[in-house]
Enzyme design. Structure first.
Site, PDB file in Angstrom:
ATOM      1  N   LYS A 140       0.857  -1.173  -0.221  1.00 18.45           N
ATOM      2  CA  LYS A 140      -0.023  -0.119   0.178  1.00 18.45           C
ATOM      3  C   LYS A 140       0.817   1.495  -0.092  1.00 18.45           C
ATOM      4  CE  LYS A 140      -4.120  -1.342   2.297  1.00 18.45           C
ATOM      5  NZ  LYS A 140      -5.045  -1.199   3.469  1.00 18.45           N
ATOM      6  N   GLY A 152      -8.382   6.124  -2.735  1.00 19.49           N
ATOM      7  CA  GLY A 152      -8.941   5.961  -3.982  1.00 19.49           C
ATOM      8  C   GLY A 152      -8.453   4.687  -4.693  1.00 19.49           C
ATOM      9  N   GLY A 153      -7.764   3.801  -3.789  1.00 19.67           N
ATOM     10  CA  GLY A 153      -7.455   2.521  -4.423  1.00 19.67           C
ATOM     11  C   GLY A 153      -6.351   2.653  -5.545  1.00 19.67           C
ATOM     12  N   GLU A 210      -6.752   1.934   8.059  1.00 24.40           N
ATOM     13  CA  GLU A 210      -6.450   3.235   7.847  1.00 24.40           C
ATOM     14  C   GLU A 210      -7.310   4.040   8.340  1.00 24.40           C
ATOM     15  OE1 GLU A 210      -6.242   2.921   3.538  1.00 24.40           O
ATOM     16  OE2 GLU A 210      -8.094   4.265   3.269  1.00 24.40           O
ATOM     17  N   ARG A 256     -10.739  13.343   6.430  1.00 17.93           N
ATOM     18  CA  ARG A 256     -11.764  13.920   5.762  1.00 17.93           C
ATOM     19  C   ARG A 256     -13.131  13.710   5.791  1.00 17.93           C
ATOM     20  NH1 ARG A 256     -12.262  10.675   0.931  1.00 17.93           N
ATOM     21  NH2 ARG A 256     -10.176   9.400   0.627  1.00 17.93           N
ATOM     22  N   VAL A 288     -16.794  10.541   0.436  1.00 19.11           N
ATOM     23  CA  VAL A 288     -17.812  10.706  -0.857  1.00 19.11           C
ATOM     24  C   VAL A 288     -18.963   9.895  -0.411  1.00 19.11           C
ATOM     25  CG1 VAL A 288     -18.442   9.146  -3.300  1.00 19.11           C
ATOM     26  CG2 VAL A 288     -16.086  10.054  -2.795  1.00 19.11           C
TER      27      VAL A 288
END
Length: 385
Positions: free
Chosen positions: A91, A97-98, A221, A225, A228
């Site tokens: 990672k 966002g992948g 994680e 923020r 979406v």
């Protein structure tokens, strides 16, 4: 500059990469402009995923075996073979966002995918650093929404099940999760609060977990923020999360106590992306030639689309969010089916029909799904089309 010219005294950064940019938050502070989000040091501490893992370890929040930032291929192989064991997930520490994520099941894949993840992370985030953690096979992806004010008050607002994904990117979300009991919900929520309080977290944030098939969960994680998929939480709790963000940034105390938070009914969200699922989710930029946006009770559609809108190839492919609320999960599913069947976006390809078919797939309706659902069912769903 835009804020200074207009005389704005605050900036809400939305949910793009700017919202997790500690440097931008610091620049706002230097210019006496309120950044509606966490403090720069919190973004650095928890937005950096390797650092967030260390914070979770220090606070006894459950998480899988993993590493800090990997400095060399030889170090990575040694850690994996001696301590973590395959399969593993590579990672990007600054990821989102992948992007910058790869799975490795042997040394050859590890070596190849570390380089690929570093290259993608460097291009996407300007930071090529990666770390490694044990990959949990076929988990549910569960995230806990939190709010914290400047007076030490932190609450959680239930969970979102984000397991319907393609290429490690979320596509459909719902709340509450069919996989969680009330006892497990409270346990995960309290762990989320514990981690947030330890770093003095202020504003909206999300603690993300994977829920293994055996019922154990692990921290992966923190997103520092608004996300979406925040509308599904707003639908089931009645809490306007963005309003609360603004209030917190204005130094006001939280409007709610934990005892005030009650999940009512069920909410679903479908991300409408400009892409073609039949061609490996190939992006589909172009001009929207015709558009019809349906409505109705318990229906919310967030979009900037209009007839003649130019969908660019330079930005994320998401062009709309469709959110519905029902008294229970099956009512929400039926409502989403109806809305997707009425939604018209012509001129470009979208994933709208794929999501409509998923909503009719028996395993999804029963709640029997995990993060591998689309990978397992894509051919069958596309052929059904």
């Amino acid at each position: 500059a835009a804020a200074e010219i207009t005389g704005a005294d605050a900036i809400h950064p939305g949910y793009g990469f700017l919202s997790e940019n500690a440097k931008f938050a610091s620049i706002c502070e230097e210019h006496n402009i309120t950044f509606i989000g966490p403090r720069p040091e919190c973004i650095t501490k928890m937005g950096d995923k390797a650092t967030a893992r260390a914070t979770a370890i220090a606070n006894n929040v459950p998480l899988t075996n993993g590493t800090g930032i990997v400095r060399s291929i030889s170090e990575a192989k040694k850690e994996v073979n001696e301590r973590i064991t395959y399969p593993v997930m590579i990672k990007a520490t600054a990821g989102g966002g992948g992007k910058g994520m790869r799975i490795a099941r042997n040394d050859e894949e590890l070596e190849m995918n570390i380089v690929a993840a570093q290259t993608e992370a460097g291009a996407a985030f300007g930071n090529p650093d990666v770390y490694i953690e044990k990959f949990v096979e076929n988990p549910r992806h569960i995230e806990i929404q939190i709010l914290g004010d400047k007076y030490g008050n932190v609450i959680y607002l239930g969970e979102r099940d984000c397991s319907i994904q393609r290429r490690n990117q979320k596509m459909m979300e719902e709340s509450p999760s069919k996989a969680l009991s009330q006892e497990l919900r409270e346990k995960m929520g309290n762990d989320a609060i514990k981690a947030a309080k330890k770093v003095g977290y202020v504003n909206a944030g999300t603690i993300e977990f994977v829920l293994a098939p055996d019922g154990k969960y692990y921290f992966i994680e923190m997103n520092t923020r608004i996300q979406v998929e925040h509308p599904v939480t707003e639908m089931v709790t009645g809490v306007d999360l963005v309003r609360e963000q603004i209030r917190i940034a204005a130094h006001l105390k939280l409007n709610y106590k934990q005892s005030d938070i009650e999940l009512k009914g069920h909410a679903l969200e479908c991300r409408i992306n400009a892409e073609n699922p039949q061609e490996g989710f190939r992006p589909s930029p172009g001009i929207v030639s015709s558009l019809h946006i349906p409505g109705g009770f318990g229906v919310r559609i967030d979009t900037t689309l209009y007839q003649g809108y130019q969908v660019s190839s330079h930005y994320d492919s998401m062009i709309a969010k469709v959110i519905v609320h029902g008294r229970n999960r099956i009512e929400a599913i039926r409502k989403m089916r109806r809305v997707l069947s009425e939604l018209v976006i012509d001129g470009i390809d979208t994933n709208q029909e794929l999501q409509y078919l998923i909503l009719h797939e028996s395993d999804y309706v029963k709640g029997n799904f995990d993060t591998s659902f689309i990978e397992k069912h894509l051919d069958e769903l596309v052929n059904e089309r």
